[in-house]
Design an enzyme around this catalytic site. Structure first.
Site, PDB file in Angstrom:
ATOM      1  N   GLY A   1       0.808  -1.196   0.000  1.00  0.00           N
ATOM      2  CA  GLY A   1       0.000   0.000   0.000  1.00  0.00           C
ATOM      3  C   GLY A   1       0.847   1.254   0.000  1.00  0.00           C
ATOM      4  O   GLY A   1       2.019   1.227   0.353  1.00  0.00           O
ATOM      5  N   SER A   2       0.250   2.384  -0.401  1.00  0.00           N
ATOM      6  CA  SER A   2       0.936   3.673  -0.338  1.00  0.00           C
ATOM      7  C   SER A   2       0.906   4.195   1.089  1.00  0.00           C
ATOM      8  O   SER A   2       0.161   3.708   1.940  1.00  0.00           O
ATOM      9  CB  SER A   2       0.247   4.674  -1.260  1.00  0.00           C
ATOM     10  OG  SER A   2       0.455   4.309  -2.600  1.00  0.00           O
ATOM     11  N   GLY A   3       1.723   5.215   1.325  1.00  0.00           N
ATOM     12  CA  GLY A   3       1.721   5.860   2.623  1.00  0.00           C
ATOM     13  C   GLY A   3       2.928   5.489   3.467  1.00  0.00           C
ATOM     14  O   GLY A   3       2.980   5.828   4.652  1.00  0.00           O
ATOM     15  N   HIS A   4       3.884   4.791   2.870  1.00  0.00           N
ATOM     16  CA  HIS A   4       5.041   4.328   3.638  1.00  0.00           C
ATOM     17  C   HIS A   4       6.364   4.827   3.072  1.00  0.00           C
ATOM     18  O   HIS A   4       7.412   4.251   3.350  1.00  0.00           O
ATOM     19  CB  HIS A   4       5.070   2.800   3.673  1.00  0.00           C
ATOM     20  CG  HIS A   4       3.843   2.161   4.217  1.00  0.00           C
ATOM     21  ND1 HIS A   4       3.394   2.392   5.491  1.00  0.00           N
ATOM     22  CD2 HIS A   4       2.956   1.304   3.649  1.00  0.00           C
ATOM     23  CE1 HIS A   4       2.288   1.677   5.697  1.00  0.00           C
ATOM     24  NE2 HIS A   4       1.990   1.031   4.585  1.00  0.00           N
TER      25      HIS A   4
ATOM     26  N   ASP B   1      -2.120  -7.963   0.111  1.00  0.00           N
ATOM     27  CA  ASP B   1      -0.906  -8.035  -0.699  1.00  0.00           C
ATOM     28  C   ASP B   1      -0.653  -9.476  -1.117  1.00  0.00           C
ATOM     29  O   ASP B   1      -0.333  -9.764  -2.270  1.00  0.00           O
ATOM     30  CB  ASP B   1       0.293  -7.503   0.093  1.00  0.00           C
ATOM     31  CG  ASP B   1       0.021  -6.147   0.729  1.00  0.00           C
ATOM     32  OD1 ASP B   1      -1.035  -5.995   1.367  1.00  0.00           O
ATOM     33  OD2 ASP B   1       0.848  -5.246   0.584  1.00  0.00           O
TER      34      ASP B   1
ATOM     35  N   HIS C   1       0.381   0.626  10.062  1.00  0.00           N
ATOM     36  CA  HIS C   1      -0.894   1.165   9.585  1.00  0.00           C
ATOM     37  C   HIS C   1      -1.744   1.582  10.762  1.00  0.00           C
ATOM     38  O   HIS C   1      -2.937   1.802  10.632  1.00  0.00           O
ATOM     39  CB  HIS C   1      -1.662   0.122   8.781  1.00  0.00           C
ATOM     40  CG  HIS C   1      -0.867  -0.513   7.700  1.00  0.00           C
ATOM     41  ND1 HIS C   1      -0.123  -1.640   7.906  1.00  0.00           N
ATOM     42  CD2 HIS C   1      -0.687  -0.164   6.408  1.00  0.00           C
ATOM     43  CE1 HIS C   1       0.483  -1.968   6.774  1.00  0.00           C
ATOM     44  NE2 HIS C   1       0.166  -1.094   5.857  1.00  0.00           N
TER      45      HIS C   1
END
Ligand SMILES: Nc1ncnc2c1ncn2[C@@H]1O[C@H](COP(=O)(O)OP(=O)(O)O)[C@@H](O)[C@H]1O
Ligand SMILES: Nc1ncnc2c1ncn2[C@@H]1O[C@H](COP(=O)(O)OP(=O)(O)O)[C@@H](O)[C@H]1O
Ligand SMILES: [Mg+2]
Ligand SMILES: [Mg+2]
Ligand SMILES: [Mg+2]
Ligand SMILES: [Mg+2]
Lengths: 217, 329, 329, 217
Positions: B51-54, B107, B216
Site C-alpha cells: 500500500g501507499s503511505g510508507h 498483498d 498502519h
C-alpha cells in the site's frame, strides 16, 4: 423465469452508491479499532467504480458479474476488496450465459463465493470474518425463491450473524492479533457485508427494516 | 490533521508523479515503478509492493543491488492484481522473479493471483514475506507476523544475492534467512490519517504512547504515558533481544526508523541509547541505519529493527547498492 | 508535544552522540563536528554552524565536496564563540577558511569574534551569509534576510569550488553568487517546541497555516485556512519567481524541503506542482531535491527554494559530493 | 570606599537563579511572539552557568566579571546571550584590579557595555532592543551613588523604558521583520534586562516594588 437480472445489479449498485458516505464513515471507524482504518474508504471506492460500469447494454448476468469483478479488482488490492472481487468472479462463473439467475440459486451462489474466498484468503469459517457473514447468508437463503422473503431472510441473517460473532474473538486478518480486544466489536468485513446487503436491497417491511436500521445506525 | 494534498482521490497518483519526476532513475507505468534503466538481464529479478503511505517504502528502494520493481496500492491497501502482475513482468529477466513483500492479507492474495497467472506464461516466481514485527504475533506463530521496517534488510541482501547471478531459489533462500533473522518493534507517539478519511485512524492522548503499534496504526502491546527516550529504547531492545533467533551470533545491524513525523534529532537520541544497550549485551553493530526508511505518513514515532547477521548476510549487506533513499558505495 | 528525549538539557549532546556514532565519516569534538578523515590539505576549508534543531543541517553536510566542519549551538541558539573558533581551526588547511552560515545575529557575532581571534593566529577567513528567505525582509533589504534551506546550495557550490583548489576569495565569490541567486519561502502547518520549553513556540489552529514562517517559527507573511497543495505551491512559486535575480536565466534547481514532520508523500505532491509551474514558466529544472534537508524539529510544513543557475553554478552543483544526507555521484 | 563587590554579584546571581523558572517562562513567551521563542531558556541556562561559577575566593570585581563573561559565552551563542557576554567582558575591562567598583561608576559601566554591545551587534539606539534598556539604565543611574536610590532608579528606568518603547516597532533582531506586529509588545531582550534587574536587586520599597512587580507579573 424470474431471478436476478442485470437490472437488479444496477439498481443495487445505485443504492450502494447513494449511501457510500455512510458506508465509508462507519466501516473506517470499525476497521480503525481493529485494523488499519481503511475498510470504509476502500468499500466506497469499490462501490463507486462498480457503479461506473455501464451495464445498460449487458444482458448476461454472468458477464455483468465479470465486469463488476474486474472493476472491483482494479480498484483495490485490500483484503476485503480482493475477496469481494473473488466472490464476483465466482458469481460470474456460476451464472455465465443466463439472463436471470433463478432466485433459488442465490444461496448456492453465496456458498460458492464463500468457498472461493476461503480458498483465496486461506481462512476458515468461524474465524469471525466476512466469510461467516456470507455463510450466514447462504444458509438463510437456502430453499427460498421468493424475493421479498429472501430480502427479509438476508437482513435477518446478517443481523443475527453479527450478533452471534460480536462477542467472539477475530482469528484472521489484522484483527486476529488482538483477539481479546476484538471481543464486543463487529468484524469490519462482516459489518461491511451486512451494511451492503441492507443498503443494496429495497427498503424492507417495517419489521425487518427495524432490525436492519439498527445495523446501519 | 492538515495534509498538503489536493483531491484526496488523487493522493497516490500525484505522489507517484512527483516521485518519478524528482528521481529519474525511477520509471512509472500506472501503479508500477521500475528502474528506468530497464529490466534485469540474465539474473533473477526482485519485485515488491504494498500500500501507499510508507515512503520511502516501497518504491524508493528500486535500484541497483535492491529492487527491480514495485506494485503500488492505494493508501494502506495492497496493490491490485494487475499491478502485481505488471511489476513481476517488469522484474523478469528470464531467470525468475522473487516477490518480496510484507505479510498482509491483501498483498498476499494479489501477488499470489498474479504469480498463478504468470506461471501460465512461463514466468517462474518465488515468494518471501516480511514477518519482522514481533508485536504482531507471538514467537510460536512467527509466520503470522506482519512485515514492517525490517523488510528493507531482505531487500538489501536479496538484491545483492540476485546481483551475483544466483538462482531464484538461492536468492529466495537469502531473503528467507534475512527475514528469519530480523526483528522489529514499533512505538507510536501520534496517529496518521488516511487522505480520504475524516479523522485520524486512532487517537493518542496528549501524553500517551503505544508500544508495538503497526505501520498502519494496528493496535500494539500497551498504551501508557510518555516516558524518557532511554527507557522506551531499553524496553524495545530488550524485547527484540528476547526474540533473537536461536542461532544469532554477536553481529547485528540496526535500523532506527522514523515513522514519519519524528525529527532526526530524536532518532539519533534513540540510536545513541540503542547502540549502548547492544554493545553492553556484547553485540557489535554493523552498518547502522538511522532515518525515515519505512513510514506511516504523518505518524510520529520510531521503530527499531535488528538484523542478526551471519557472514553471508553481512557480506550482502555491505555489497554496493543505490536507490533514491539508500546507498552503499 | 511529545519528544523522544531524556533530560532536555542533554538533548543536543545526546543527539550529537547518536549522530556521530551512526555516521563514522563524522567526528565530534565538543560542539564541533568535522570530517573523520581529517582537515583539508592544501585547499580552502569551509566551516558552517548554527543552532541545533535543523537536522540534517548543519552537521549532516560535512563531507567531501561540501563542508569541512560545523559549530553547533543549543537548540535555535547560535554556536558559542569557542565552538566557532574550533570549527574554523578544524577547517583550516593553510589556505584559509570560508565561514558559510545563515544570517542570524547570534551566529554572526560569534563567528565574527572567532574570525577576529583567529586572525591573530594568521588564519585567513572570509564570511558569506545565507540570506535566501524572501519572506524575512523585502527585496530592498535583501542583505537582512534570514538564511534558511537554500543555504545548502551554497554549501554545494562552494564545496565544489574549494575542491578544485581555488583561492579563498574565489570560493567565497562562488558562495556569494549562489546565495545571491537562491530564494526560499516556507510554509508552516504546525509548530515546533524547544526541548526545554513548556509549550510550542507558536500555535496554529486545527485548519490554520502560516505562509513565510522562518525555520525557528519566526512570524511569516500571512496566516489563513488550509488550502489545496497546488494553490499553496503556486503562490510560493509565484512569490519566488517575482524575486528572481535580474540576471536569472532559465536554468533552475529546486529544493522542496520538508520542515520535519511532513511526510515524503506530501513533498512529492508539492514537487509535482512546482515542477509543472516552473516548466510552464519556461524553466528547465536541474538536480531537484525533495526531502527533509533543513528542518525545524517536529514542525510540519514545507519550504521551496530555487537556485537560479548559470553555467558555473550548474557545474559546481553537479560535481561529486558525499555526506550522510546528500550525495552527488 | 563603598561600591559593587564580588559578593554583590554572587548575591545577585543567587537571586536570579532562584527565579530562573519565571524568567524562562516569561521570556520564552515574549520571544515566541516575535522571534524564535528561546530567550527564556537561554537566559535560564546562562544564569545557571554563571551561578555555578565559584566566586568565593575571588576578590577582584574585574576578574569576577571576566569569569562570568566566560561562563555566559560558553553557555550560548544566541544574540542576547552573546551581547550579555560582551557586556560582562566590558565590565571586566572597566573594573579590573578593583575590589569594589564605586557606585558612582555603575552608570558609566552601563554606558560602556551598551556601546560595546552596539558595536558587536551592529545596532543603534532607538531600535527597540536590549540596548535601549541599558541606555535607560545608564541615564537613570548617572550622578547617583547611593545603593537604595540607585535600585529604585534602576527599576523605575526599566519600567519607563519598556513603556516608552512598547508601542514602537522593533527594528533589529528577528523582530525587525514584523515591525507592525511588534507594536504593543515588549522586546524580549529589553524585557529580559528589566526582569533580570528587578530580580537581581534586593526587594525594593513597596512603591518601586509595585511598579516592578507589575513588570514581573
Ligand atoms: N484472509 C482472510 N479471509 C477472510 N476474510 C478476511 C481475510 N483477511 C481479511 N478479511 C476480512 O477483511 C476485513 C478487512 O478488510 P480490509 O480493511 O480491506 O483489510 P486490510 O486493510 O487488512 O487489507 C476483515 O474484517 C475480514 O472480514
Ligand atoms: N544586533 C542586535 N543588537 C542589539 N540587540 C539585539 C540584536 N539582536 C538581538 N538583540 C536583542 O536580543 C533579543 C533576542 O535575544 P535572543 O532570543 O537570544 O535572540 P535570537 O534567538 O534571535 O538569537 C532581542 O529581543 C533584542 O533585544
Ligand atoms: Mg483495513
Ligand atoms: Mg488496508
Ligand atoms: Mg535563537
Ligand atoms: Mg530568540
Amino acid at each position: 423465469m424470474s431471478g436476478l437480472a442485470v437490472a437488479d445489479l444496477a439498481v443495487a449498485l445505485a443504492r450502494l452508491r447513494d449511501r457510500a458516505d455512510m458506508l465509508e464513515a462507519r466501516l473506517n471507524e470499525a476497521d480503525a479499532k481493529l485494523g488499519d482504518g481503511d475498510t470504509g474508504s476502500m468499500v466506497a471506492r469499490v462501490v463507486e467504480r462498480m457503479a461506473e460500469v455501464d451495464l445498460s447494454t449487458q444482458d448476461d448476468v454472468g458477464q455483468a458479474f465479470g465486469q463488476l469483478a474486474r472493476a472491483a479488482s482494479a480498484a483495490t488490492g485490500s483484503s476485503l476488496g480482493t475477496l469481494l472481487a473473488t466472490a464476483l468472479l465466482t458469481a460470474a462463473r456460476e451464472s455465465r450465459g443466463s439472463e436471470a439467475l433463478p432466485w433459488s440459486q442465490i444461496s448456492a451462489l453465496c456458498a460458492a463465493a464463500r468457498d472461493a474466498m476461503a480458498a483465496r484468503g486461506r481462512a476458515s469459517l468461524g474465524e469471525k470474518t466476512v466469510l461467516d457473514g456470507l455463510d450466514g447468508l447462504a444458509q438463510a437463503l437456502d430453499g427460498l425463491d421468493e424475493p421479498a422473503a429472501m430480502q427479509a431472510a438476508a437482513r435477518e441473517a446478517m443481523t443475527s450473524t453479527l450478533d452471534a460473532f460480536r462477542d467472539r474473538p477475530c482469528q484472521v486478518g489484522r484483527a486476529r492479533l488482538f483477539a481479546e480486544r476484538s471481543v464486543g466489536l463487529d468484524d469490519p468485513g462482516m459489518l461491511a457485508l451486512a451494511l451492503m446487503v441492507d443498503v443494496a436491497l429495497p427498503a424492507g417491511e417495517p419489521g425487518a427494516g427495524e432490525t436492519t436500521r439498527d445495523v446501519a445506525r | 490533521m492538515k495534509k498538503l494534498m489536493n483531491d484526496p482521490e488523487n493522493y497516490v497518483e500525484e505522489m507517484l508523479d512527483g516521485l518519478v519526476a524528482a528521481h529519474p532513475s525511477l520509471c512509472r507505468e500506472g501503479r508500477v515503478v521500475r528502474r528506468a534503466s530497464g529490466s534485469p538481464q540474465g539474473r533473477v529479478g526482485i519485485a515488491s509492493g504494498g500500500g501507499s503511505g510508507h515512503l520511502p517504502l516501497f518504491t524508493g528502494y528500486v535500484g541497483p543491488g535492491l529492487l527491480d520493481s514495485c506494485a503500488i496500492g492505494n493508501v494502506f491497501e495492497g496493490p491490485n492484481v494487475q499491478s502485481c502482475e505488471e511489476a513481476i513482468r517488469a522484474a523478469d529477466g528470464g531467470r525468475g522473479v522473487l516477490c518480496l513483500y510484507g505479510n498482509y492479507g491483501g498483498d498476499r492474495m494479489n501477488f499470489d493471483m498474479a504469480c498463478d497467472l504468470l506461471a501460465e506464461d512461463g514466468i517462474a516466481t518465488a515468494t518471501v514475506l516480511g514477518t519482522d514485527d514481533i508485536a504482531s504475533a507471538d514467537a510460536a506463530q512467527a509466520e503470522k507476523r506482519r512485515g514492517v521496517a525490517g523488510l528493507i534488510y531482505a531487500y538489501k541482501t536479496a538484491g545483492a544475492a540476485a546481483a551475483t547471478g544466483a538462482e531464484l531459489e538461492a536468492v529466495a533462500a537469502i531473503a528467507t534467512r534475512t527475514v528469519a533473522r530480523t526483528r522489529t518493534i514499533g512505538l507510536a507517539l501520534s496517529s496518521c490519517q488516511l487522505p480520504t478519511a475524516e479523522k485520524p485512524t486512532f487517537t493518542l492522548g496528549e501524553d500517551e504512547i503505544e508500544m508495538g503499534m503497526g505501520i498502519h496504526g494496528e493496535p500494539g502491546l500497551w498504551r501508557d504515558r510518555m516516558r524518557p527516550a532511554d527507557a522506551l529504547c531499553a524496553e524495545m531492545i530488550e524485547r527484540l533481544l528476547a526474540e533473537a533467533p536461536a542461532d544469532a551470533g554477536k553481529r547485528v545491524s540496526i535500523l532506527v526508523n522514523g515513522l514519519g513525523a519524528t525529527p532526526l534529532e530524536e532518532l539519533f537520541i534513540v540510536y545513541r541509547c540503542a547502540a549502548q544497550k547492544l554493545e553492553a549485551a556484547g553485540f557489535s553493530i554493523e552498518r547502522p541505519l538511522v532515518g525515515p526508511f519505512v513510514t506511516s505518513m504523518e505518524m510520529a514515532g520510531v521503530s527499531i529493527s535488528l538484523c542478526f547477521l551471519d557472514d553471508e548476510l553481512a557480506g550482502f549487506l555491505a555489497a554496493p547498492a543505490e536507490c533514491p533513499f539508500w546507498r552503499v558505495p
